[in-house]
Design a protein around this motif. Structure first.
Motif, mmCIF file in Angstrom:
data_model
loop_
_atom_site.group_PDB
_atom_site.id
_atom_site.type_symbol
_atom_site.label_atom_id
_atom_site.label_comp_id
_atom_site.label_asym_id
_atom_site.label_seq_id
_atom_site.Cartn_x
_atom_site.Cartn_y
_atom_site.Cartn_z
ATOM 1 N N GLY A 123 41.440 61.655 49.473
ATOM 2 C CA GLY A 123 42.212 60.870 50.415
ATOM 3 C C GLY A 123 42.025 59.384 50.306
ATOM 4 N N SER A 124 41.342 58.887 49.296
ATOM 5 C CA SER A 124 41.074 57.456 49.155
ATOM 6 C C SER A 124 42.090 56.806 48.226
ATOM 7 C CB SER A 124 39.666 57.224 48.607
ATOM 8 O OG SER A 124 38.694 57.734 49.483
ATOM 9 N N LEU A 125 42.224 55.476 48.385
ATOM 10 C CA LEU A 125 43.050 54.685 47.495
ATOM 11 C C LEU A 125 42.139 53.853 46.598
ATOM 12 C CD1 LEU A 125 45.733 53.385 46.539
ATOM 13 C CD2 LEU A 125 45.490 51.760 48.442
ATOM 14 N N ALA A 126 42.279 54.017 45.286
ATOM 15 C CA ALA A 126 41.492 53.245 44.329
ATOM 16 C C ALA A 126 42.341 52.117 43.774
ATOM 17 C CB ALA A 126 41.008 54.145 43.197
ATOM 18 N N MET A 127 41.814 50.908 43.835
ATOM 19 C CA MET A 127 42.548 49.750 43.352
ATOM 20 C C MET A 127 41.623 48.863 42.521
ATOM 21 S SD MET A 127 44.654 48.698 46.815
ATOM 22 C CE MET A 127 45.664 47.534 45.918
ATOM 23 N N SER A 128 42.192 48.190 41.540
ATOM 24 C CA SER A 128 41.473 47.148 40.800
ATOM 25 C C SER A 128 42.160 45.835 41.159
ATOM 26 C CB SER A 128 41.547 47.393 39.293
ATOM 27 O OG SER A 128 40.904 48.603 38.957
ATOM 28 N N VAL A 129 41.554 45.073 42.089
ATOM 29 C CA VAL A 129 42.211 43.886 42.641
ATOM 30 C C VAL A 129 41.516 42.645 42.120
ATOM 31 C CG1 VAL A 129 42.854 42.640 44.719
ATOM 32 C CG2 VAL A 129 42.873 45.150 44.701
ATOM 33 N N ALA A 130 42.273 41.713 41.564
ATOM 34 C CA ALA A 130 41.771 40.399 41.157
ATOM 35 C C ALA A 130 42.812 39.368 41.551
ATOM 36 C CB ALA A 130 41.536 40.359 39.664
ATOM 37 N N PRO A 131 42.375 38.211 42.059
ATOM 38 C CA PRO A 131 43.341 37.184 42.471
ATOM 39 C C PRO A 131 44.191 36.743 41.282
ATOM 40 C CG PRO A 131 41.137 36.666 43.248
ATOM 41 C CD PRO A 131 40.992 37.787 42.285
ATOM 42 N N GLN A 132 45.481 36.559 41.539
ATOM 43 C CA GLN A 132 46.365 36.081 40.493
ATOM 44 C C GLN A 132 46.208 34.572 40.364
ATOM 45 O OE1 GLN A 132 50.379 37.583 40.440
ATOM 46 N NE2 GLN A 132 51.191 35.580 39.780
ATOM 47 N N ARG A 133 46.056 34.064 39.176
ATOM 48 C CA ARG A 133 45.860 32.633 38.929
ATOM 49 C C ARG A 133 47.019 32.115 38.093
ATOM 50 N NH1 ARG A 133 41.130 30.072 35.095
ATOM 51 N NH2 ARG A 133 41.592 27.858 35.464
ATOM 52 N N ASN A 134 47.707 31.086 38.581
ATOM 53 C CA ASN A 134 48.813 30.476 37.847
ATOM 54 C C ASN A 134 48.377 29.107 37.336
ATOM 55 O OD1 ASN A 134 50.415 32.646 38.606
ATOM 56 N ND2 ASN A 134 51.181 31.611 40.437
ATOM 57 N N ILE A 135 48.449 28.850 36.042
ATOM 58 C CA ILE A 135 48.053 27.577 35.450
ATOM 59 C C ILE A 135 49.319 26.770 35.176
ATOM 60 C CG2 ILE A 135 46.849 26.447 33.534
ATOM 61 C CD1 ILE A 135 45.233 29.012 33.183
ATOM 62 N N GLU A 136 49.579 25.819 36.019
ATOM 63 C CA GLU A 136 50.796 25.024 35.924
ATOM 64 C C GLU A 136 50.844 24.245 34.600
ATOM 65 O OE1 GLU A 136 53.319 24.815 37.966
ATOM 66 O OE2 GLU A 136 52.529 26.176 39.522
ATOM 67 N N GLY A 137 52.015 24.227 33.975
ATOM 68 C CA GLY A 137 52.240 23.435 32.779
ATOM 69 C C GLY A 137 51.624 23.973 31.508
ATOM 70 N N TRP A 138 51.086 25.169 31.544
ATOM 71 C CA TRP A 138 50.364 25.707 30.365
ATOM 72 C C TRP A 138 51.289 25.852 29.160
ATOM 73 C CZ3 TRP A 138 50.424 29.591 26.855
ATOM 74 C CH2 TRP A 138 49.249 29.871 26.168
ATOM 75 N N VAL A 139 52.507 26.367 29.382
ATOM 76 C CA VAL A 139 53.406 26.620 28.256
ATOM 77 C C VAL A 139 53.821 25.319 27.590
ATOM 78 C CG1 VAL A 139 55.684 27.488 27.610
ATOM 79 C CG2 VAL A 139 54.231 28.810 29.161
ATOM 80 N N GLU A 140 54.210 24.308 28.391
ATOM 81 C CA GLU A 140 54.641 23.047 27.794
ATOM 82 C C GLU A 140 53.497 22.362 27.056
ATOM 83 O OE1 GLU A 140 57.536 21.005 30.815
ATOM 84 O OE2 GLU A 140 56.275 22.508 31.842
ATOM 85 N N LYS A 141 52.277 22.531 27.526
ATOM 86 C CA LYS A 141 51.125 21.904 26.882
ATOM 87 C C LYS A 141 50.714 22.639 25.614
ATOM 88 C CE LYS A 141 46.287 20.636 27.714
ATOM 89 N NZ LYS A 141 45.173 20.613 28.697
ATOM 90 N N ASN A 142 50.718 23.953 25.665
ATOM 91 C CA ASN A 142 50.153 24.750 24.558
ATOM 92 C C ASN A 142 51.196 25.331 23.615
ATOM 93 O OD1 ASN A 142 47.043 25.056 25.180
ATOM 94 N ND2 ASN A 142 48.117 25.282 27.145
ATOM 95 N N ARG A 143 52.463 25.298 24.018
ATOM 96 C CA ARG A 143 53.523 25.846 23.176
ATOM 97 C C ARG A 143 54.665 24.848 23.043
ATOM 98 N NH1 ARG A 143 49.807 28.586 22.469
ATOM 99 N NH2 ARG A 143 49.625 30.868 22.559
ATOM 100 N N ALA A 144 54.300 23.609 22.890
ATOM 101 C CA ALA A 144 55.297 22.551 22.791
ATOM 102 C C ALA A 144 56.259 22.819 21.639
ATOM 103 C CB ALA A 144 54.602 21.199 22.589
ATOM 104 N N GLY A 145 57.538 22.516 21.908
ATOM 105 C CA GLY A 145 58.557 22.706 20.876
ATOM 106 C C GLY A 145 59.153 24.089 20.816
ATOM 107 N N THR A 146 58.636 25.043 21.593
ATOM 108 C CA THR A 146 59.190 26.400 21.591
ATOM 109 C C THR A 146 60.335 26.493 22.580
ATOM 110 O OG1 THR A 146 57.710 27.218 23.317
ATOM 111 C CG2 THR A 146 56.900 27.329 21.039
ATOM 112 N N GLY A 147 61.114 27.512 22.453
ATOM 113 C CA GLY A 147 62.196 27.753 23.398
ATOM 114 C C GLY A 147 61.689 27.904 24.813
ATOM 115 N N ALA A 148 60.520 28.564 24.953
ATOM 116 C CA ALA A 148 59.958 28.759 26.283
ATOM 117 C C ALA A 148 59.591 27.418 26.916
ATOM 118 C CB ALA A 148 58.728 29.662 26.212
ATOM 119 N N ALA A 149 58.995 26.524 26.125
ATOM 120 C CA ALA A 149 58.619 25.211 26.646
ATOM 121 C C ALA A 149 59.855 24.403 27.038
ATOM 122 C CB ALA A 149 57.793 24.452 25.610
ATOM 123 N N ASP A 150 60.901 24.481 26.205
ATOM 124 C CA ASP A 150 62.131 23.760 26.520
ATOM 125 C C ASP A 150 62.767 24.299 27.796
ATOM 126 O OD1 ASP A 150 61.707 22.297 24.235
ATOM 127 O OD2 ASP A 150 63.164 23.428 23.017
#
Length: 476
Positions: A440-467
C-alpha cells in the motif's frame, strides 16, 4: 504385418559427402527431428520386435544424438567393407539366432515413408509369399536410382545400379526405392554370396534379388502410388524439398483435424507440435518442437513458438517465444520476445516491445509495452507502466524481483533486484526502487528540478537550438 514377427534395419552409415557438412547427413533436421529420427519414429509405430540402426561415419555423434529419444534402438557398427549389403549383413548377424520373421530394410535419409505405406508394403510381401519384396516407383527422371529390370512375364529379374547400367537399362523408369522386405533366412543364406565386383567396389544389397532369381525363388515388387514416399536426401537442395513436402503433410493433417491455417505455404509446423480444434494460424508462423496450442487460440502472423504452451483463446501476434507458457485468454505482442521460463497467467498481457525471461506473471497482470521483466515473480492484477524494467544483474549474479498483487508502477520505473513490492504498492514515474516497498505504499525517487538559464546559448553556440532560444528570448 507388424509386431513381434518383424525386425527393422535402418541404414545410417553413409558419409553423405554431397551435403558438404560437418554434421552427418542423417542428423540434418526437418520438421523438428533429424532425418533418421523420422525413420525411427515410423519404425516405432510399426511395433517391430527389433529395431537396428547401422552406423559408421561419425558414429559417436549419431549415437549420441539419437539415444535419448530412441532408447529401444540398437546401434550396429559397420566395418570397413563398404556397401548396403555389408550393412545389412552385420545387422542380421546381430539379431538373435532364434528370430525367424521378416526383415524390413529402410534408409536413414528417407523420412517420408510413413507407417501406413510401410504396413501396406509388408502386407504385399506376405500376400505374395515372396522371399524378397522391393518397393519401387515409376518416375519421369530415374537418374541416380537403381533400375528395376523385369523379366518377360513382368516379374522382377534384377536391380541394376546407375553406374552399372547399360543404355537400355538406364532408360527404364521404374526405380528401386531402397526399401525392402526379406525373409530372415533368405538374408542369412544369400548375403555371404554377395561380392564387390561392380563399378563402386561395394557389397550391394540389391544383388540379393538377382541371386534369388538365379535360384528360381520369388522376388516381388510393390509399386507405390505416391512417389514422394521414396524421396531421399543427398544434398541441401533435396533436404529443403523433402522438408517442404513433409511440412505440407503436417499442415494438411492439422487442417483436417479442425485447425484453420490461412496460408499453408508460409506456415511451418514441427511433427511433435500439437494443435487443438478451432486454433487459427495466420501467415508466416512457425510452430516448432513440442509446442502445444489449446482450442480457440489465434497464433500469428509473423510468430515463432518453440516448445511453448498456449492456453485456450489466447492471442499471440508477431512474437518470438521459447519454452514459455501463455495462459488462457492471454494476449501477447506485437513484437514481444518471450525467453525461456516465461509464464503468463490467464487473461494476462505482454505487449509491444517487451522482453521477458524466467518470469512468472500472474493472472490478469499486464506488461503493456517497452519493458524488460527478467528473474521476476509478478502477482495478480499488476500493471507495469511503460518502460518498467527489472535490473536483475549486478555484474556478478542474477537476483529476483517480487511484485505482489495489484501493484501499479509508473512509467520508466527501475526495480533494482533483489527487491519486493508489497501488495497494492505504487511507484511514481521514473522511480528507481532499491529497497523493499511495504504494501500500500508509494515509492518515489524525488530530486529538485534545476534549470540553468542560458546554458544552450553558452555551450551550443551556433546551433539551431541556440538560435531558436535567442529568438524566443527576444520575442519575450
Amino acid at each position: 504385418m507388424t509386431g513381434n514377427n518383424l525386425a527393422i534395419i535402418i541404414l545410417a552409415a553413409g558419409q553423405g559427402t554431397r551435403m558438404r557438412s560437418r554434421l552427418p547427413k542423417v542428423l540434418h533436421p526437418i520438421a523438428g527431428r533429424p532425418l533418421v529420427g523420422h525413420v525411427l519414429t515410423t519404425a516405432g509405430r510399426l511395433g517391430a520386435e527389433h529395431v537396428e540402426v547401422v552406423v559408421r561415419h561419425e558414429r559417436d555423434q549419431v549415437v549420441a544424438a539419437l539415444t535419448a529419444d530412441y532408447p529401444d534402438a540398437i546401434f550396429i557398427d559397420q566395418d570397413e567393407v563398404p556397401g548396403t549389403g555389408r550393412a545389412v549383413q552385420v545387422a542380421v548377424d546381430a539379431l538373435p539366432a532364434e528370430f525367424d520373421g521378416d526383415v524390413l530394410v529402410l534408409s536413414g535419409d528417407c523420412p517420408l515413408a510413413d507407417a501406413d505405406t510401410l504396413r501396406s508394403f509388408l502386407d504385399a510381401h506376405r500376400d505374395a509369399d515372396a522371399e524378397a519384396t522391393l518397393m519401387t516407383a515409376v518416375v519421369d527422371d530415374p537418374t541416380g536410382y537403381g533400375r528395376v529390370i523385369r523379366d518377360a512375364d513382368g516379374g522382377v529379374d534384377r536391380i541394376v545400379e546407375q553406374k552399372d547400367a547399360s543404355a537400355d537399362e538406364a532408360s527404364v523408369r521404374e526405380i528401386n526405392a531402397g526399401m525392402y522386405v526379406f525373409r530372415i533366412g533368405t538374408l542369412r543364406r544369400y548375403l555371404p554370396s554377395v561380392g564387390v565386383d561392380n563399378a563402386q567396389g561395394e557389397m550391394y544389397l540389391t544383388d540379393v534379388p538377382g541371386l534369388l532369381r538365379r535360384d528360381g525363388s520369388r522376388v516381388a515388387a510393390s509399386v507405390v502410388s505416391d512417389v514422394t514416399v521414396t524421396f531421399g536426401v543427398n544434398d541441401r537442395a533435396q533436404l529443403s524439398e523433402v522438408g517442404r513436402l513433409l511440412n505440407r503433410r503436417i499442415v494438411r493433417r492439422w487442417q483436417l483435424a479442425g485447425v484453420t491455417i490461412i496460408d499453408p505455404t508460409t506456415t511451418w509446423i514441427d511433427d511433435d507440435a500439437t494443435l487443438a480444434p478451432d486454433v487459427t494460424v495466420l501467415p508466416n508462423t512457425h510452430i516448432l518442437r513440442a509446442t502445444t496450442i489449446a482450442e480457440g487460440a489465434i497464433i500469428g502472423p509473423d510468430t515463432t513458438l518453440v516448445d511453448c504452451e498456449v492456453g485456450a483463446d489466447a492471442i499471440v501476434r508477431r512474437t518470438d517465444a521459447t519454452l514459455a507458457v501463455i495462459g488462457a485468454e492471454a494476449t501477447v505482442g506485437p513484437f514481444s520476445f518471450l525467453r525461456p521460463g516465461t509464464v503468463l497467467g490467464a487473461r494476462g498481457k505482454i505487449g509491444a516491445y517487451v522482453e521477458t525471461k524466467n518470469a512468472e506473471i500472474g493472472e490478469g497482470s499486464k506488461v503493456p509495452h517497452l519493458s524488460y521483466v527478467g528473474d521476476a515473480t509478478i502477482g495478480r492484477g499488476v500493471n507495469l507502466g511503460a518502460s518498467t524494467i527489472t535490473a536483475n544483474y549486478d555484474d556478478v549474479n542474477k537476483h529476483r524481483t517480487v511484485v505482489e498483487d495489484e501493484v501499479h508502477t509508473g512509467s520508466h520505473t527501475t526495480l533494482v533486484a533483489p527487491v519486493r513490492l508489497g501488495a497494492g504498492a505504487k511507484t511514481g514515474a521514473g522511480a528507481v526502487v532499491r529497497k523493499d516497498v511495504p504494501a500500500g505504499s508509494l515509492a518515489m525517487s524525488v530530486a529538485p528540478q534545476r534549470n540553468i538559464e542560458g546554458w544552450v546559448e553558452k555551450n551550443r553556440a551556433g546551433t539551431g537550438a541556440a538560435d531558436a532560444a535567442a529568438r524566443s528570448r527576444v520575442a519575450e
